[in-house]
Write an enzyme that holds these catalytic residues in place. Sequence first.
Site, mmCIF file in Angstrom:
data_model
loop_
_atom_site.group_PDB
_atom_site.id
_atom_site.type_symbol
_atom_site.label_atom_id
_atom_site.label_comp_id
_atom_site.label_asym_id
_atom_site.label_seq_id
_atom_site.Cartn_x
_atom_site.Cartn_y
_atom_site.Cartn_z
ATOM 1 N N HIS A 118 20.549 56.807 -8.475
ATOM 2 C CA HIS A 118 21.731 56.518 -9.287
ATOM 3 C C HIS A 118 21.831 57.486 -10.468
ATOM 4 O O HIS A 118 20.810 58.038 -10.909
ATOM 5 C CB HIS A 118 21.654 55.088 -9.850
ATOM 6 C CG HIS A 118 21.896 54.006 -8.843
ATOM 7 N ND1 HIS A 118 21.018 52.965 -8.647
ATOM 8 C CD2 HIS A 118 22.922 53.805 -7.972
ATOM 9 C CE1 HIS A 118 21.500 52.163 -7.713
ATOM 10 N NE2 HIS A 118 22.655 52.642 -7.275
ATOM 11 N N CYS A 146 18.494 48.320 -14.418
ATOM 12 C CA CYS A 146 19.138 47.657 -13.271
ATOM 13 C C CYS A 146 18.747 46.195 -13.119
ATOM 14 O O CYS A 146 19.363 45.481 -12.338
ATOM 15 C CB CYS A 146 18.910 48.429 -11.977
ATOM 16 S SG CYS A 146 17.240 48.495 -11.448
HETATM 17 N N1 GLY Z 1 16.319 49.385 -3.982
HETATM 18 C C1 GLY Z 1 17.357 49.569 -4.899
HETATM 19 C C2 GLY Z 1 18.585 50.053 -4.204
HETATM 20 O O1 GLY Z 1 18.446 50.834 -3.289
HETATM 21 O O2 GLY Z 1 19.685 49.672 -4.488
#
Ligand code: GLY
Length: 251
Positions: free
Chosen positions: A160, A244
């Site tokens: 991300h 997150c």
């Molecule tokens: N394991 C976190 C994701 O891939 O969204």
Amino acid sequence: MVIALTRALSPRIVECELTYLDRTPIDFARAAEQHDAYERLLEAHGCMIRRVDDADDSPDGVFVEDAAVVLDGLAVITRPGATSRRGETESMARALAPHRPLQHIVAPATLDGGDVLVAGDTLFVGRSRRTNDEGIVQLRDAVAAYGYKVVAVDFSGCLHLKSAVTRIGEGMLLFNPGYVEPFAGFEMVAVDPEEPDAANALLLGGALIFPAEHPRTRELLAHRFTVSASEMSELLKAEAGVTCCSVIVEV
Ligand code: GLY
């Protein structure tokens, strides 16, 4: 009041999505302890923890950040890029509905909250394996009337945008120059070169929540910031970070 939305770990977290990491065994009990400790740390920094409904069948459901983008005047419910994660958004919408008017990203757009870095009235949005151009356009349309502008950002090497760069203070960003170019107009603080995945910090009040597993970058930050270490070893194996595991909502 500041609410931190979190979600209990799914017993299926060992089946989590992995994009850049190899699968290594996750100790569920230890992961749950670390997640609880993370919640206590957020409470110590002034947050009221509210858990979103359990999503036991969503291996990545604990990573609530990807289901929503919360701004002062609205919240945008995302459409996660991984199909296994699409079931996480309804419960997030229920949790946010009392606090913000909601907008929704719809097919064929995809958008993960982990790709959205909010800095003042600018939303930097990473083009990634999870967030497509249609997602960026829909986000731009959703927030424009509230005075926010959207800037698309290219990056590489990590899942991300917020694995590559996060906000650590007014006009200051922590980043990995190997993953993303410096942003114009910001003071850019680089991670220690031996810790490429250390760019994910959670700014809460004036303090940083930061993974204990990146000691070199933590020390570098500690010269200038109040840094609270969070043990994240098991959650990091799931390609996660400190941002997150919560959605911060000021009410
Ligand atoms: N394991 C976190 C994701 O891939 O969204």
